[in-house]
Scaffold this active site. Structure first.
Site, PDB file in Angstrom:
ATOM      1  N   CYS A  94     -11.881  13.924  54.237  1.00 21.67           N
ATOM      2  CA  CYS A  94     -10.553  14.257  53.731  1.00 21.67           C
ATOM      3  C   CYS A  94     -10.206  13.498  52.439  1.00 21.67           C
ATOM      4  O   CYS A  94     -10.764  13.813  51.398  1.00 21.67           O
ATOM      5  CB  CYS A  94      -9.515  14.059  54.835  1.00 21.67           C
ATOM      6  SG  CYS A  94      -7.988  14.950  54.496  1.00 21.67           S
ATOM      7  N   ARG A 128       1.230  21.949  54.429  1.00 23.14           N
ATOM      8  CA  ARG A 128       0.069  21.199  54.906  1.00 23.14           C
ATOM      9  C   ARG A 128      -0.885  22.128  55.657  1.00 23.14           C
ATOM     10  O   ARG A 128      -0.458  23.028  56.382  1.00 23.14           O
ATOM     11  CB  ARG A 128       0.498  20.059  55.836  1.00 23.14           C
ATOM     12  CG  ARG A 128       1.304  18.993  55.150  1.00 23.14           C
ATOM     13  CD  ARG A 128       1.304  17.712  55.946  1.00 23.14           C
ATOM     14  NE  ARG A 128       0.043  16.996  55.848  1.00 23.14           N
ATOM     15  CZ  ARG A 128      -0.328  16.277  54.797  1.00 23.14           C
ATOM     16  NH1 ARG A 128       0.461  16.158  53.768  1.00 23.14           N
ATOM     17  NH2 ARG A 128      -1.482  15.669  54.784  1.00 23.14           N
ATOM     18  N   HIS A 193     -11.463  15.033  60.538  1.00 21.81           N
ATOM     19  CA  HIS A 193     -11.175  13.599  60.753  1.00 21.81           C
ATOM     20  C   HIS A 193     -11.940  12.979  61.933  1.00 21.81           C
ATOM     21  O   HIS A 193     -12.980  13.477  62.329  1.00 21.81           O
ATOM     22  CB  HIS A 193      -9.668  13.416  60.929  1.00 21.81           C
ATOM     23  CG  HIS A 193      -8.962  13.320  59.623  1.00 21.81           C
ATOM     24  ND1 HIS A 193      -9.013  12.207  58.828  1.00 21.81           N
ATOM     25  CD2 HIS A 193      -8.201  14.225  58.955  1.00 21.81           C
ATOM     26  CE1 HIS A 193      -8.300  12.418  57.735  1.00 21.81           C
ATOM     27  NE2 HIS A 193      -7.804  13.628  57.780  1.00 21.81           N
TER      28      HIS A 193
HETATM   29  N1  GLN Z   1      -3.761  12.816  50.886  1.00 21.24           N
HETATM   30  C1  GLN Z   1      -4.683  13.880  51.015  1.00 21.24           C
HETATM   31  C2  GLN Z   1      -4.058  15.231  51.320  1.00 21.24           C
HETATM   32  O1  GLN Z   1      -2.996  15.304  51.899  1.00 21.24           O
HETATM   33  C3  GLN Z   1      -5.699  13.500  52.071  1.00 21.24           C
HETATM   34  C4  GLN Z   1      -5.090  13.470  53.434  1.00 21.24           C
HETATM   35  C5  GLN Z   1      -6.022  12.999  54.487  1.00 21.24           C
HETATM   36  O2  GLN Z   1      -6.964  12.240  54.250  1.00 21.24           O
HETATM   37  N2  GLN Z   1      -5.728  13.418  55.706  1.00 21.24           N
HETATM   38  O3  GLN Z   1      -4.664  16.214  50.966  1.00 21.24           O
END
Ligand code: GLN
Length: 243
Positions: A94, A128, A193
């Site tokens: 990520c 998101r 993740h």
């Molecule tokens: N900040 C980045 C995004 O929102 C990565 C987020 C994350 O590592 N979960 O895309």
């Protein structure tokens, strides 16, 4: 045999139990009597990439990614780029995945110039991309990978970088082109993740085998009893298939 893991920015980039992926790699090596050491390298600490066989970079929020920019630029970027080009193994997740690319433009217009080790860039959006998801992996034909994604960044790959696989459920790189993650040399980069390697033991072994083969020449890892891991994988796979 021995594998030396470098965990980059462990205190800053560690969302959703990403460190569990290190624990998983360590366990699966030790269960096979392969020695492993993990070294944490964070802000203010020099990175000598030649000292390590496998690099792990976890995810982080936009704020955390911005915090480490100053430290990343210069010597660390040069070491990371050289290691990627030399064929050292990487697992980047990520925010760590985004960090291997050219830049990340956050949804509120902040430009984070990253390492440029991989030809890709990320654009933040207001919605998101979140949830359990599933994808194929070109390195593991016929198998699925299950994971959890939560990102505002949409990543687009340049030429020379290919996706790790195709999204079967969820969003992946950008929710538009069906690609998930990035592969270049021995870099494995993904939006998935902390649960990634524990729930996908074949992927864990493939990454370990890649790193060991780079160091020692052709290495084949003996199989382990993955009954529990496979049932966790199957449970999530079936849940996502029902959606
Ligand atoms: N900040 C980045 C995004 O929102 C990565 C987020 C994350 O590592 N979960 O895309």
């Amino acid at each position: 045999m021995e594998l030396k893991i470098c965990h980059l920015y462990p205190d800053i980039l560690n969302l959703y139990g990403d460190r569990g992926n290190i624990l998983c790699m360590e366990r699966r090596l030790r269960w096979r009597d392969i020695a492993v050491t993990t070294t944490n390298i964070s802000v203010g600490m020099p990175l000598k990439a030649a000292d390590y066989d496998l690099f792990f970079i976890g995810g982080g929020q936009d704020f955390e990614q911005e915090v480490l920019l100053e430290d990343l630029h210069g010597a660390k970027t040069a070491e990371i780029k050289a290691a990627v080009n030399d064929g050292k193994a990487f697992l980047a997740i990520c925010g760590g995945y985004q960090m291997l690319g050219n830049y990340y433009k956050t949804w509120d217009g902040e430009q984070c110039d990253f390492t440029g080790a991989l030809d890709l860039y990320t654009i933040g959006c207001t919605k998101r991309l979140i949830g359990n998801y599933m994808f194929t992996c070109d390195d593991l034909p016929g198998q699925t990978v299950v994971g959890f994604e939560n990102h505002a960044g949409k990543t687009y790959l340049g030429s020379g970088v290919r996706p790790m696989g195709r999204v079967l459920a969820g969003y992946g790189n950008n929710g538009e082109d069906g690609g998930e993650g990035a592969r270049f040399n021995n870099v494995f980069a993904t939006y998935s993740h902390g649960c990634l390697l524990p729930k996908n033991p074949a992927l864990c072994d493939h990454i370990l085998q890649t790193a060991l083969t780079y160091k020692y020449g052709d290495v084949t890892l003996p199989p382990l009893d993955d009954t529990l891991e496979n049932s966790a994988h199957l449970y999530m796979k079936q849940r996502l298939e029902k959606k």
